[in-house]
Write an enzyme that holds these catalytic residues in place. Sequence first.
Site, PDB file in Angstrom:
ATOM      1  N   ASP A   1       2.263   0.178   4.722  1.00  0.00           N
ATOM      2  CA  ASP A   1       1.256  -0.866   4.577  1.00  0.00           C
ATOM      3  C   ASP A   1       1.155  -1.312   3.118  1.00  0.00           C
ATOM      4  O   ASP A   1       0.093  -1.266   2.507  1.00  0.00           O
ATOM      5  CB  ASP A   1      -0.097  -0.372   5.100  1.00  0.00           C
TER       6      ASP A   1
ATOM      7  N   ARG B   1     -13.622  -1.266   2.119  1.00  0.00           N
ATOM      8  CA  ARG B   1     -13.232  -0.710   3.408  1.00  0.00           C
ATOM      9  C   ARG B   1     -11.906  -1.299   3.868  1.00  0.00           C
ATOM     10  O   ARG B   1     -11.570  -2.431   3.567  1.00  0.00           O
ATOM     11  CB  ARG B   1     -14.317  -0.868   4.458  1.00  0.00           C
TER      12      ARG B   1
END
Length: 803
Positions: A634, A517
């Site tokens: 990112d 996750r």
Amino acid sequence: MVASSAPLLLLQTLIHLLLCISAQEFLLPGSSLYVDGELHSPDGTFTCGFQQISPNASTFSIWFSKSTQKTVVWSANPLHPVYSWGSKVELKSDGRLNLKNYNGQTVWTNNVSSSDAQHAQLLDSGNLVVKGKAGITLWQSFDSPTDTLLPTQSITAAIKLVSTNRLLVPGHFSFHFDDQYLLTLFDDEKDISFIYWPEPRGNIWQKKRNPFNSTRNGILDSWGHFHGSDNLTFMAADWGPNISRRLTLDYDGNLRLYSLDMTGSWSVTWMVFPQLCKVRGLCGRNGICVYTPAPACVCAPGYDVIDPSDRSKGCSPRVNISCHGQEVEFISLRHTDFLGYDLSAHHSVSVNSCMDICLSDCNCVGFAYWEGLGDCYPKNVLLGGVAISNLFSTGTMYLKLPKGVVSNYSTPYSQPFGPKYGPNCSTTNKIFIADFLDTRNSGQSTPFPYFYGFLSAIFLAEVIFVILGWFILRRESLQLRVWTDEAGYQMIANHFRRYTYRELVLATRKFKDELGRGASGIVYKGVLKDNRVVAVKKLVEINEGEEEFQHELGVMSRIYHTNLVRIWGFCSDGTHRILVSEFVENGSLDKILFDSESSQNLLGWKQRFNIAVGVAKGLAYLHHECSEWVIHCDVKPDNILLGKNMEPKITDFGLAKLLNRGGSNMNVSRIRGTRGYLAPEWVSSQPITAKVDVYSFGVVLLELLKGARVSELQKNEDDDLKMALGRVIRVLAEQLKSDHSDEFWIADFIDTRLHGQFNNTQARMTMEVAVSCLEEDRGRRPTMEYVVEMLVSVDEVNQTVVG
Ligand SMILES: *[C@@H]1O[C@H](CO)[C@@H](O)[C@H](O)[C@H]1NC(C)=O
Ligand SMILES: *[C@@H]1O[C@H](CO)[C@@H](O)[C@H](O)[C@H]1NC(C)=O
Ligand SMILES: *[C@@H]1O[C@H](CO)[C@@H](O)[C@H](O)[C@H]1NC(C)=O
Ligand SMILES: *[C@@H]1O[C@H](CO)[C@@H](O)[C@H](O)[C@H]1NC(C)=O
Ligand SMILES: *[C@@H]1O[C@H](CO)[C@@H](O)[C@H](O)[C@H]1NC(C)=O
Ligand SMILES: *[C@@H]1O[C@H](CO)[C@@H](O)[C@H](O)[C@H]1NC(C)=O
Ligand SMILES: *[C@@H]1O[C@H](CO)[C@@H](O)[C@H](O)[C@H]1NC(C)=O
Ligand SMILES: *[C@@H]1O[C@H](CO)[C@@H](O)[C@H](O)[C@H]1NC(C)=O
């Protein structure tokens, strides 16, 4: 039903009539079409008239009326343009169409002579016909195509498509039936000509063709399905009715099928060579095709460019090799191959005997040698050169050169990017132009606007698989047919599709198998109906509406690169927003790189360096030439996945808000990145550009070198991470600048778990790149493209001299 369609029909008829009045549809015997006149097809899809190719020169041509950039599909006189004033086409009563120059000279004629002609007309199919009595066709443009075949137009024994160059002048690639009655791509160069598709070395079963069918016919139907009498078949990725299509042999030798989308631009829906470097002859003789990542041509060492504006003319030897009394040497090029033209083939021989074979033959200009197998192929022509970085896919090429010609061994690897023939980013229309399409024609007048149209159609060769517009995806019922891997190549784009939520619930067994996750959502493992293993990511916090989401995916669907995780499709169902992507075997880089316990998983230097190069290539691709498709925002080891052979694949790209194509300002509402990897401009209020990824990449490089997170630089709570990082960079920069002899500090810096097992040159370069990527001032950071160049230049391909 009937009642409702009746008014519609009436309206259509009315519109039709109006169109007929405003635009000319017929040319009657005795009348002429002048330079300012046009013929339109009844439904308005095609226009026929004079196409200006330079201020004073025109050709008589047919083009698509609805594409934003003029796309010419046929030309009567590509080699002999007429003057742009005073020229005309006239229809004689015997059916002859005469194209006359301003001075009355006939430049082109269709050679018809019949008793009486009724009219000339441009049909909805794009066919210009001269009709005689009782509707018989006396002549049609479909019988003499230039470089494009339209749906319903046949390619027969007598027909040949010939590529055209930027000036619409016929080039050297052609597509026609060969002497075995197979549809074939030919390259006719000045003194050699050869077949480059289907792969000439393959036998007929590998070619999946059926030879000697004397019918010799091939046709593309209106749904985008091609069928040839030699059993050549292929299908457009957006197979279906009501789409304008064309099959064009492009200037670069690639045969591509295009679809016109609603915005009026062309997408490639099938092509022969997804990897453009496989087009032999692309870089001409003695040229080598390299991926940068877009394909580009460089000369083999010891050879010089013949014509910088046309790299397909190849390269000429700096010094001619004479047969006797000349000292020669061999320069080795790893991962480079030249196709065909073998003088002989030898197996299980040593590299030295292979050299002797080549030395003893005057015609030998070099040889390919496969270590391990001991295969030796002396060559008399260097053609179809390609540099591929996949290990084991090529042997090593040894070039025979007069001694001293290449003094400091500058090979394609040390300067793999040669002179750059990229697009001009400052031009206003930001259309992607593949490297070869550069319009730098020295001395001549500026390129004509419509060339961009011609070029834009080609829309980035290679690696990019552009696919269908959204309207296809909206029409869910029209599911994309998977076009299976036929002759070793794949049309990858057509796997992209929309999934229903139910399908994904099934695939993931109700989201059971969680893989990980992150900030953007939870990832589950799943297996699709066709047994493909996939990663299914349930996105959280996607605030955008359906349309926005689909738009962003539209961009992602076009992204395909080995170092980027492949997106297979998506689901947008009620509140669910889900991405379906490729499953990558070895998980994320951070798990392996920062795992201090298990030493058997330790990444060696070579793997680390390959990861650095791969990630750089992936980012360079995302930042794509001038247009900055996608800024990742990112970049960190957690978002770098490792494949079966530890090849890196970047994931989670495209989730940050996409860049506004035109402007440099991106309106990112909140900071997306991760602490430690954030470029300084995130906190200042400067606009966010691709350079934020360059910064994060610099951090990743440091982590690859050290095998630890940079956040560990922060010794205690009070210590500011940014300052700590700054200190490290300053020290590194000084060391790199000052010393050349003492290299011990490099070993000190690098992960101690490697026990000094690393390549010094590569480590040094990696440090240099990291330091430059971590510049505070984003203007001083390199582009990812440049980073790739730097890293690849020390990829261990450096040459040895023998002989
Ligand atoms: C086009 O023709 C005009 C008039 O004949 C001439 O002045 C001009 O130089 C020509 N332009 C070019 C590019 O040849
Ligand atoms: C018409 O005939 C002439 C002479 O036979 C030939 O050179 C020309 O190519 C022909 N044109 C066409 C369009 O076939
Ligand atoms: C033609 O192609 C079809 C399907 O691609 C294949 O099943 C068939 O065997 C081929 N025929 C020949 C004669 O190669
Ligand atoms: C040759 O091709 C035509 C058209 O595709 C086909 O109808 C015919 O059956 C083929 N003949 C043979 C012998 O395969
Ligand atoms: C294609 O166009 C024709 C005529 O415009 C129309 O009748 C037909 O419904 C269209 N088909 C599809 C699938 O849109
Ligand atoms: C090499 O030989 C060719 C043909 O013999 C000649 O045209 C060319 O100028 C020569 N090149 C050099 C560098 O001598
Ligand atoms: C290699 O030689 C060229 C000219 O022959 C020179 O410009 C270049 O700087 C040299 N490169 C190196 C690394 O010495
Ligand atoms: C790029 O295009 C601009 C505007 O068209 C032009 O001024 C500039 O000279 C071009 N640059 C190059 C390198 O061709």
